[in-house]
Design an enzyme around this catalytic site. Structure first.
Site, mmCIF file in Angstrom:
data_model
loop_
_atom_site.group_PDB
_atom_site.id
_atom_site.type_symbol
_atom_site.label_atom_id
_atom_site.label_comp_id
_atom_site.label_asym_id
_atom_site.label_seq_id
_atom_site.Cartn_x
_atom_site.Cartn_y
_atom_site.Cartn_z
ATOM 1 C CB SER A 6 -3.778 -11.084 1.866
ATOM 2 O OG SER A 6 -2.616 -10.324 1.600
ATOM 3 C CE LYS A 33 -4.009 -2.045 -0.113
ATOM 4 N NZ LYS A 33 -4.814 -2.004 -1.351
#
Lengths: 123, 407
Positions: B353, B139
């Protein structure tokens, strides 16, 4: 031109010196390479060489009717003169300068003068 | 009388002869006499009162630099040998320049092969370790791209404050970048987000507004959009609809993969905002037109932290599902099993994830006979250390390997 036997002498020396660079002299009779004289790398490093040869032997070679080329190996980079090579060309300006890349198994010859690099075609 | 042997490289200065006779009781006196006879030799062999750098001088076979230098004594009958001092070498391997800001360290993450996790010897499986970004996740790329795009367009200027619904990583990345650039940041997140996440966000300088736990991340999105509608001071980068998110992955993640590998058959990323799949997928497809771009999506009702099930009712505007070649559903259990294997076999501590993505990557690798599969691992496991699954017995994690394949 560099005959196969001379070329393989250079390659074998370069591989034997791994992980460091190898260096030596190539003796030329006209355009024909006749002999490879291995030298010692006095500053053993994968990124540097400092050619050391018995001075009497080297001076004797200088009396023979052969031209000399400096040879050194690049362990993994291509056989092109590096910035270090150009900066350290010193008295060898304009004379045959041969580099062998161990990783690529490529041999190339050059002339370095006044910071400029000019290839010498190998037959 | 001393004999000085001249190398071929210097014979041009001495009329072509191989040796010259000179006089003196020291090397200095001999060389001075030599230069007196042949002045053009001077700059080649002497410099600043010492030996020139590119010449070696030997007496009795010894380098005078290891003796007394120019003061080394010589006597009649000695031979002085001049030779070129040859040195050089290959350039050192490329090393990154020193960064002027941590912002410059975003992206250019490593790709590493995972040979022990590849199901077949002829299928090479690579992981792109996005956890190596400065705040520890993919991110950073998205946050930097969104903030800089808004600055460039004039939408974001001093005096405005950032507001973002985020499950964590985007908030942490935005917080770091916003603070360096001087904008306050408020993150809206479900109140059941882990304490570690909230603490990290606060340390990076973010304020936190909690949304109802039972509404999940969709609830956080709704609350953030409502807050922004009520107060124009807020600038909401909103990664789910921000094309800068896609662009960050097109120009960064995807371009790096395309440049690093000479073949990519399958690219797997987690389905979160869709930014990685759209941006990196598009860029990798430009270089490798036959690549299969595959999404790892959590099973409905079995959430995987950081990923989004489209079944939950929200399709991010930047996500065009028609651009996905495959979508593989993965359970939380399979994700956790994979992330533990990643740590045990390859020494990589990935996030949850990452486990989901890896599980899907291995499944798709198993469908190939040979080829290259790239798994984009969005973050490391550091932020999930308090989770119980790391220590659970393997029996409890037994993977069915029967994830539903939708298309």
């Amino acid at each position: 031109m560099i005959p196969a036997a001379v070329r393989s002498a250079i390659a074998e020396h370069a591989r034997a010196e791994l992980p460091n660079e190898a260096c030596g002299l190539l003796l030329l009779d006209g355009e024909l390479a006749v002999e490879y004289v291995p030298a010692e790398n006095a500053s053993p490093s994968p990124y540097f060489f400092e050619l050391r040869l018995d001075p009497v032997a080297w001076a004797d070679i200088g009396e023979r009717d052969v031209e000399q080329a400096i040879v050194h190996s690049h362990v993994s980079s291509p056989p092109r003169p590096s910035r270090t090579d150009v900066e350290r060309i010193g008295l060898w300006q304009g004379r045959p300068y041969v580099i062998y890349s161990v990783r690529l198994d490529e041999l190339a010859a050059w002339r370095i003068a006044d910071g400029a690099i000019e290839p010498i075609p190998l037959a | 009388m001393i004999v000085v042997r001249i190398p071929p490289t210097l014979r041009g200065e001495v009329g072509g002869v191989r040796q010259v006779e000179a006089v003196g009781d020291s090397v200095r006196e001999v060389l001075d006499d030599l230069v007196a006879q042949h002045p053009s030799l001077g700059p080649q062999i002497l410099a600043n009162g010492g030996l020139a750098p590119f010449v070696n001088v030997y007496v009795g076979g010894e380098d005078v630099r290891t003796l007394n230098g120019l003061d080394t004594a010589v006597a009649t009958g000695d031979t002085v040998i001049l030779l070129p001092a040859m040195a050089g070498g290959s350039s050192r391997p490329w090393s990154p320049p020193v960064a002027t800001s941590v912002l410059d360290l975003i992206g250019s993450t490593p790709l590493v092969e995972l040979p022990k996790l590849s199901p077949k010897p002829d299928v090479r499986l690579y992981a792109k370790l996005e956890g190596q970004n400065p705040t520890g996740s993919i991110k950073d790329r998205v946050a930097k791209a969104m903030i800089e795009a808004a600055e460039a367009s004039g939408e974001l200027e001093p005096g405005r404050a950032l507001l973002e619904p985020t499950s964590g990583n985007t908030g942490i990345a935005l917080a770091m970048i916003a603070r360096l650039k001087g904008y306050p940041l408020t993150c809206v997140m479900p109140e059941n987000a882990t304490e570690e996440r909230k603490r990290l966000l606060r340390l990076y300088g973010a304020q936190i507004v909690s949304s109802p736990a039972e509404e999940g991340s969709n609830g956080a999105v709704r609350l953030a959009l409502a807050m922004a509608a009520a107060d124009p001071r807020w600038f909401v980068p909103f990664q789910y609809a921000n094309q800068a998110n896609v662009r960050a992955h097109y120009e960064g993640t995807g371009a790096e993969i395309a440049a690093a590998l000479d073949r990519v058959d399958v690219l797997v990323a987690g389905l979160g905002t869709g930014g990685t799949l759209m941006g990196a997928g598009e860029r990798v497809r430009e270089t490798f037109p036959d690549v299969v771009v595959a999404a790892a999506e959590p099973m409905p009702g079995d959430p995987v932290m950081g990923l989004r099930s489209l079944d939950d009712g929200y399709v991010p505007p930047i996500l065009d599902v028609t651009r996905l070649d495959r979508k593989v559903l993965v359970s939380n259990e399979d994700s956790v099993a994979a992330v533990r294997e990643l740590l045990r076999l390859e020494g990589i501590l990935g996030g949850v994830s990452a486990g989901a993505v890896l599980h899907v990557a291995r499944r798709l690798a198993d469908e190939l006979d040979e080829g290259v599969v790239v798994a984009v691992l969005a973050d490391g496991g550091w932020k999930y250390l308090s989770a119980d699954f790391w220590d659970a017995p393997d029996d409890d994690l037994e993977s069915s390997m029967e994830s539903t394949v939708w298309w």
